[in-house]
Structure formats: C-alpha cells, structure tokens
Design an enzyme around this catalytic site. Structure first.
Site, mmCIF file in Angstrom:
data_model
loop_
_atom_site.group_PDB
_atom_site.id
_atom_site.type_symbol
_atom_site.label_atom_id
_atom_site.label_comp_id
_atom_site.label_asym_id
_atom_site.label_seq_id
_atom_site.Cartn_x
_atom_site.Cartn_y
_atom_site.Cartn_z
ATOM 1 N N ASN A 9 0.864 -1.192 0.000
ATOM 2 C CA ASN A 9 0.000 0.000 0.000
ATOM 3 C C ASN A 9 0.895 1.234 0.000
ATOM 4 O O ASN A 9 1.481 1.579 1.024
ATOM 5 C CB ASN A 9 -0.896 -0.018 1.242
ATOM 6 C CG ASN A 9 -1.754 1.239 1.338
ATOM 7 O OD1 ASN A 9 -1.873 1.987 0.364
ATOM 8 N ND2 ASN A 9 -2.347 1.452 2.502
ATOM 9 N N LYS A 11 0.010 4.263 -0.294
ATOM 10 C CA LYS A 11 -0.673 5.458 0.258
ATOM 11 C C LYS A 11 -0.474 6.652 -0.688
ATOM 12 O O LYS A 11 -0.519 6.487 -1.898
ATOM 13 C CB LYS A 11 -0.174 5.752 1.669
ATOM 14 C CG LYS A 11 -0.181 4.505 2.553
ATOM 15 C CD LYS A 11 -0.013 4.800 3.996
ATOM 16 C CE LYS A 11 0.171 3.495 4.766
ATOM 17 N NZ LYS A 11 -0.319 3.539 6.115
ATOM 18 N N HIS A 93 -9.984 0.864 4.550
ATOM 19 C CA HIS A 93 -8.672 1.018 5.207
ATOM 20 C C HIS A 93 -8.841 1.945 6.414
ATOM 21 O O HIS A 93 -9.637 2.889 6.374
ATOM 22 C CB HIS A 93 -7.654 1.598 4.219
ATOM 23 C CG HIS A 93 -6.262 1.597 4.776
ATOM 24 N ND1 HIS A 93 -5.817 2.578 5.636
ATOM 25 C CD2 HIS A 93 -5.242 0.732 4.618
ATOM 26 C CE1 HIS A 93 -4.567 2.301 5.984
ATOM 27 N NE2 HIS A 93 -4.193 1.186 5.379
ATOM 28 N N GLU A 95 -7.212 4.336 7.520
ATOM 29 C CA GLU A 95 -7.038 5.776 7.265
ATOM 30 C C GLU A 95 -8.293 6.358 6.606
ATOM 31 O O GLU A 95 -8.628 7.528 6.811
ATOM 32 C CB GLU A 95 -5.771 6.007 6.426
ATOM 33 C CG GLU A 95 -4.531 5.840 7.297
ATOM 34 C CD GLU A 95 -3.287 5.343 6.588
ATOM 35 O OE1 GLU A 95 -3.215 5.411 5.351
ATOM 36 O OE2 GLU A 95 -2.376 4.858 7.294
ATOM 37 N N GLU A 163 -6.000 -5.255 10.354
ATOM 38 C CA GLU A 163 -4.995 -4.227 10.601
ATOM 39 C C GLU A 163 -5.349 -3.480 11.883
ATOM 40 O O GLU A 163 -6.184 -2.557 11.852
ATOM 41 C CB GLU A 163 -4.965 -3.229 9.446
ATOM 42 C CG GLU A 163 -4.594 -3.841 8.124
ATOM 43 C CD GLU A 163 -3.993 -2.791 7.203
ATOM 44 O OE1 GLU A 163 -2.808 -2.910 6.895
ATOM 45 O OE2 GLU A 163 -4.703 -1.845 6.833
ATOM 46 N N GLY A 169 1.634 2.157 10.860
ATOM 47 C CA GLY A 169 2.561 3.277 10.764
ATOM 48 C C GLY A 169 3.170 3.686 12.093
ATOM 49 O O GLY A 169 3.763 4.763 12.205
ATOM 50 N N SER A 206 2.738 -2.214 10.550
ATOM 51 C CA SER A 206 4.170 -2.188 10.854
ATOM 52 C C SER A 206 4.886 -3.487 10.506
ATOM 53 O O SER A 206 5.776 -3.935 11.241
ATOM 54 C CB SER A 206 4.405 -1.807 12.323
ATOM 55 O OG SER A 206 3.960 -0.482 12.546
#
Ligand code: PEP
Length: 244
Positions: A9, A11, A93, A95, A163, A169, A206
């Site tokens: 990904n 991003k 996702h 985010e 996730e 992150g 991560s």
C-alpha cells in the site's frame, strides 16, 4: 486456498518518475514463485504500474467510490479502477475510516460496488488501542465484517486484512498470538456463514523484513498488507520472500 498474497500500500507516495525508478529496481529482483504480489499505488499511477507488472503480480486501488458514475467531483468508481488495470481494491482502510470518516455502512456500499464491477475487494478491519484495551477487539472486528459481508451471496470472492489501528505506521506490530486469535475468529465467522470460501486473511500493521517471516508462519495468516516498508523495492522484496 489461493496463493499467499503480499500487498504494497503506497498510500499518497510516489510520482510517475519515482514509480519508474522503483520498478527498474524491482524487476532486477527475482520473481517469487508461490506468492502473489499486489501493488496499491495512488490512482494517478494505476495505468503505469499495471504496465510494469510481471506474472504473479497485480495492481489494486486504495479506495473507490460506491456509485458507478455521477456528479462526484474528485471521486473514482470501481469500473474506472478496473479499467486502469486493477484486480483488487482496498475497502475500509483504517485511514479512510479514521481520517475521512468512512463508517461501516459506506464501507459496505464500496465493498459491494467493487464486487459488482468484477474487482476482488480486500476488506480492512481492525480495532483502535482503546477498543483493544476495553476488550472489544473481536466484537469490533466481527461487526465490521458483518456490516460489509453479512448480506453477500456465498460465492462472492474477497480477502480480508486485519490491521489493528494502533499498529499502522507506528512501528508497533501485533504479537503473532494476537493476530492468530483475531484471524481464527474471522475464519470461524466466515465458515459459519458459508461466506468467503477462498478468502485470504492478511495481517497489516508495521510489517517489516524482520517480523514478516514470523507473521507469515502464524496460524491463519495468509498474507500481509504492507505500508511504509513497501516503498523501497529491496525492503519490500525481503518481506515478499520472508521465510522462503
Ligand atoms: C497500511 O497502510 O495498511 C499499513 C499497514 O501501513 P504500515 O505497514 O506502514 O503500518
């Protein structure tokens, strides 16, 4: 069960020139038999990245709009990303959920739109630290699953990425036993409903070259979704080949 899937990904990173440089290096690294690799670049790079792919590699979109077309300035439909070369689409996702306010109901619409267009969606689910500490992880994750998958016909083809939000992150990776517990619960939920018969369960959060092999060897982990560590081809290649 389809092959282990390792997904990158990107991003909101990389220009066209940077993608070219990435794949100039990527293509010097040995292709990996037995594992599928998928790249999720920004929309602007989908056509270009699709053209760089080798057998066993695929492209996917990081997001899509649920409508087939319409007056939605700045949005991109499932048919459009399919047309740009995508096989996969990430849906929900964290985010998108946490920075852009996408709730389960909207995620479900996107998930269905992706399926209807002929994409294979990857539903992202995961709990915040607060939810984990309150002992609500499984309730939360299975609720996210129910919202998107609950009403689907059993033949729908999709994958799921677990996730944990607190691991994305942050450099904090879930312990293998925690990932195994959540993955087992997802598998059991799918089995009970006769849904997602060939669904792969990816872990994301991560993932790095030094933890990828242990995660891939974990019960019910069928792949990885990798953010930051997918941006450098050599580092991502070490993840894709971890444990082989
Ligand atoms: C992600 O973007 O889905 C992700 C898991 O990011 P990172 O690997 O950087 O935690």
């Amino acid at each position: 069960m389809p092959r282990t899937l390792v997904a990158a990904n990107w991003k909101m990173y990389k220009t066209s020139a940077e993608a070219r440089t990435y794949f100039d290096t990527w293509r010097t690294l040995p292709a990996v038999a037995g594992r599928e690799v998928a790249f999720f670049p920004p929309y602007t790079l989908l056509h270009e990245v699709s053209a760089y792919l080798r057998p066993g590699e695929a492209a996917g979109a990081q997001n899509l709009h649920e409508a087939p077309e319409g007056v939605f300035t700045g949005e991109v439909s499932a048919a459009m990303v399919l047309d740009a070369g995508c096989v996969y689409a990430l849906v929900g996702h964290s985010e998108r959920r946490h920075l852009f306010g996408e709730r389960d109901e909207r995620v479900a619409k996107k998930f269905t739109a992706a399926l209807n267009a002929g994409l294979r969606p990857i539903l992202c689910v995961g709990e915040t630290l607060e939810e984990r500490e309150a002992g609500r992880t499984l309730q939360l994750v299975l609720g996210q699953l129910q919202a998107a998958v609950g009403m689907l016909p059993p033949t729908a083809g999709f994958d799921v990425a677990y996730e944990p939000v607190w691991a994305i992150g942050t450099g904090k990776v879930a312990r293998c036993e925690d990932a195994a517990e959540v993955h087992a619960a997802i598998l059991e939920w799918l089995k009970k409903r006769g849904a997602g018969k060939d669904a792969r369960l990816l872990y994301g959060g991560s993932v790095k070259p030094d933890n990828a092999a242990d995660l891939l060897a974990t019960e019910a982990v069928h792949g990885l979704l990798v953010g930051g560590a997918s941006l450098q081809p050599e580092e991502f290649h070490r993840i894709v080949t971890a444990g082989l």
